[in-house]
Scaffold this active site. Structure first.
Site: not given
Length: 380
Positions: A196, A99, A171, A47
């Site tokens: 993406k 978005y 972004d 982690r």
């Protein structure tokens, strides 16, 4: 290194033990220690850090020219990690066309946090500046936006954020670092939905933050470690593999995207085309200024303005696949109002221009002749 070399070699090293050219998938949760608190190598628990994820994070920092890269379980997990920098009473100014998942995160999950969000057209710099006060901490910009392909001038916004000592995050999902480098233009943080274009093959969900300042990067890494939204080793490997062909894929996305946009612009059934590469796009000059290409995302509306016409068109496509997401090698088609942006209230969608007849295309890397033929037969 030039960009085309960076995507393959930037921040990367052969594996130390075996000499493997490609980064192995270190499918482990923990690492041996010789004595309490004394691990054999640089890793203690996955982690906190994992060699495969570390290789991806180093690659992310390299291609965006940042000091630190962080890989998350999704783009929204990356955005959420950044929002944990702020507290009740702080204010965030965001672009008005976002978005749907980002808008949902800002307005629904953080609605009781005490953090105040303002949404504004970032091309109206006077209005943007009028919202800045002593409580403003972050400016969030998406450029180009999803799905209306609006652009914001990163350099001009950065001048304002630096004057007021505000964090500035961009972004960069639609543009990718191949076409646009926000950190070089003055931003402090870049976010990607790595699902993406960075992954590029529609086979992984992932997110990323790339930070210009090393100390801020360490602070965000602690929040990533403490909250646990990290990317697993297999998914890290897939994104890292995708990055190695980013330049080749995005070049073809741009070529095909322009031809699809031009075809739609001349089609008798189309009312409006949203693509920054077209000279009549309202932000075309900004696109030419800060991007090296115009991408593969194209949106359009119908002359009839009818929702049913857009649905009928989408149902008839054969090469384009009707599905959410974008940025894969295959072409995808989407109805924002019913799919990716359904979480935004209808009045807000209409306010920014997301009408019920709007179609968003993620133009892939197939042969352009097949793509144009598919669009034409769907119209017929």
């Amino acid at each position: 290194m030039k960009f085309n070399t960076k995507v393959i070699h930037g921040g990367q090293h052969h594996e130390k033990v075996t000499g493997a050219v490609m980064t192995p998938i270190f499918q482990t949760s923990t690492y041996v220690q010789t004595s309490p608190g004394q691990p054999v190598g640089d890793y203690e628990y996955s982690r906190a850090a994992n060699p495969t994820r570390q290789a991806l994070e180093d690659a992310l920092a390299s291609i965006e020219n940042g000091a630190r890269g962080l890989a998350f379980a999704s783009g929204l997990a990356a955005t959420d990690c950044l929002l944990r920098m702020f507290k009740a009473g702080d204010e965030i100014i965001a672009m008005d066309d976002l978005y749907g998942g980002t808008y949902r995160l800002f307005t629904r999950l953080y609605k009781d946090s005490g953090i105040k969000f303002h949404f504004v057209d970032m091309n109206d710099l006077d209005k943007f500046q009028s919202l800045i006060n002593e409580n403003t901490k972050l400016v969030w910009v998406e450029t180009p936006t999803n799905p209306l392909m609006k652009l914001a001038d990163i350099q001009e916004i950065a001048k304002i954020t630096k004057t007021h000592k505000l964090l500035f995050a961009v972004d960069n999902t639609f543009a990718t670092p191949y076409l646009q480098k926000p950190l070089d233009l003055g931003a402090d943080i870049v976010m990607h939905s790595a699902t993406k274009y960075l992954g590029g093959h529609s086979d992984v969900i992932a997110g990323a933050l790339i930070i210009k300042d090393k100390n801020l990067g360490e602070e965000l890494h602690f929040k990533q470690f403490a909250t646990g939204g990290t990317l697993g080793p297999m998914d890290s490997y897939l994104v890292l593999r995708g990055i190695k062909t980013l330049h080749l894929r995005v070049q073809r996305h741009c070529e095909n995207g322009m031809k699809v946009a031009e075809f739609l612009s001349n089609h008798p059934d189309v009312a409006r085309v949203y693509y920054p590469g077209l000279p009549d796009h309202p932000n075309h000059d900004i696109a030419k200024k800060q991007m090296s290409g115009f991408g593969g995302m194209v949106s359009f509306t119908f002359k009839t303005g009818k929702k049913q016409d857009s649905i009928s068109f989408l149902e008839k496509l054969k090469v384009f696949t009707l599905a959410e997401s974008l940025g894969g090698v295959e072409s995808l088609a989407n109805h924002p109002a019913l799919m990716t942006h359904a979480s935004i209230p209808e009045d807000k969608r209409l306010e920014v221009g997301i009408t019920d007849d709007l179609v968003r295309l993620s133009v892939g890397v197939e042969d352009i002749t097949d793509l144009l033929a598919d669009i034409e037969q769907a119209f017929r």
